[in-house]
Write an enzyme that holds these catalytic residues in place. Structure first.
Site, PDB file in Angstrom:
ATOM      1  N   ARG A  65     -22.301  17.606   3.799  1.00  0.00           N
ATOM      2  CA  ARG A  65     -23.123  18.292   2.866  1.00  0.00           C
ATOM      3  C   ARG A  65     -24.550  17.876   2.665  1.00  0.00           C
ATOM      4  NH1 ARG A  65     -19.344  21.009   3.285  1.00  0.00           N
ATOM      5  NH2 ARG A  65     -17.810  22.023   1.609  1.00  0.00           N
ATOM      6  N   GLU A  73     -29.951  25.335   0.502  1.00  0.00           N
ATOM      7  CA  GLU A  73     -29.424  26.191   1.788  1.00  0.00           C
ATOM      8  C   GLU A  73     -29.806  27.687   1.197  1.00  0.00           C
ATOM      9  OE1 GLU A  73     -25.544  25.312   2.884  1.00  0.00           O
ATOM     10  OE2 GLU A  73     -26.070  23.339   3.578  1.00  0.00           O
ATOM     11  N   HIS A 101     -25.433  25.911   8.401  1.00  0.00           N
ATOM     12  CA  HIS A 101     -24.195  25.576   7.759  1.00  0.00           C
ATOM     13  C   HIS A 101     -23.078  26.037   8.549  1.00  0.00           C
ATOM     14  CE1 HIS A 101     -22.063  23.897   4.015  1.00  0.00           C
ATOM     15  NE2 HIS A 101     -21.479  23.630   5.052  1.00  0.00           N
TER      16      HIS A 101
END
Length: 308
Positions: free
Chosen positions: A229, A258, A283
């Site tokens: 993360r 993000e 991601h």
């Protein structure tokens, strides 16, 4: 008949298996949160992926909710403690995308160590620089893995053929040395690692764990990989460590912030995006065509064992 509401994009395998188990399934991946709050009281189950947050408001709107199925590994978009208070069972599927994460980590590491992105860009722009793109071999290096759950174990297994030494640290496990990694202390990781790879969940304890103080302890220059993360890492600290030569290259599949436009507004974004020793992906480490299906299959299998 028990009912499940799907509010995100899940592979059809989950819905089919749930229906075979006797559930009525409403598959509404485009539904808005406000609409979910209006109808969730009708359901015993809720299936999510990444975009939907199961917070206190959602849980309070669902007096009949018995379980939440998270199509993925991390549970940081669920208020776990409050769900536990309400006796809501939580299931996830780290087994479904562990191989994807392990392979993505290896790909990032090899690309960084051999300057593949930098070399590719240079050649496309008419520059032929062999010496400036001389790389490192993985064989003989020591890889430090933080977190030895499904993802950390997968990465260690994928490294087996590279003849590296793998040291793994996990605060919540002991006696887990196996054929792929040796259990180690954090002190051993910072002393011996040539590569550092994170495979831990985002918690109050791990948020901003990798900061300037943490990176200062490493004895050798390292290649740094994060597929866990983004909020675990202080991005500016990583950039500073690269300036100082403490980090030779960074592969980041996850970031503190993000998606655009928010990402582009961060004060560290320009330096990160312009650094030739940084490799970025959006991601997608655990998000392959294969894992999309496998995650739903794992979730469906766990659904069979729920005690409702």
């Amino acid at each position: 008949m028990k009912k499940i509401l799907i509010v995100d994009d899940l592979h059809p395998a989950f819905k089919i298996a749930a229906q075979d188990l006797g559930y009525e399934v409403d598959d509404l991946p485009l539904i808005k949160k406000s609409e979910v709050l209006e109808i969730l009281h009708q359901y015993e189950g809720l299936a999510i992926r990444t975009k939907f947050r199961v917070d206190k408001e959602v849980i309070d709107a669902a007096p009949n909710l018995k379980f939440v199925a998270r199509a993925g590994a991390g549970m940081d978009n669920i208020e776990e403690a409050y769900a536990d208070e309400k006796n809501i069972q939580l299931i996830n599927a780290p087994e479904g995308n562990a191989d994807a994460v392990g392979e993505h980590a290896v790909g990032m590491l090899l690309s960084l160590m051999n300057n593949l992105r930098k070399a590719d860009i240079e050649i496309r722009n008419g520059k032929w620089d062999r010496e400036g793109n001389r790389g490192y071999e993985l064989k003989g290096k020591t890889v430090g893995i933080i977190g030895y759950g499904h993802m950390g174990q997968s990465f260690a297994r994928k490294l087996k053929g590279f003849e590296v030494k793998v040291l793994a640290y996990d605060k919540y496990k002991t006696r887990f040395t196996d054929d792929f990694a040796t259990e180690a202390s954090m002190e051993e990781i910072v002393k011996y690692a040539d590569v550092l790879s994170l495979h831990i969940p985002l918690t109050k304890e791990t948020r901003q764990m990798v900061d300037e103080e943490y990176l200062r302890h490493f004895r050798r220059p390292i290649f740094f990989i994060n597929l866990a993360r983004g909020e675990i890492v202080n991005t500016q600290a990583v950039l500073n460590a690269m300036e100082e030569g403490k980090i030779l290259g960074a592969g980041l599949d996850v970031l503190e912030t993000e998606k655009f436009p928010a990402l582009g507004e961060q004060n560290w974004y320009a330096a990160l995006s312009e650094n030739p020793k940084v490799l970025l992906s959006p991601h997608v480490g655990g998000w392959t065509f294969d894992s999309y299906r496998k995650i739903s299959e794992v979730l469906a299998d766990k659904l069979k064992n729920l005690e409702l």
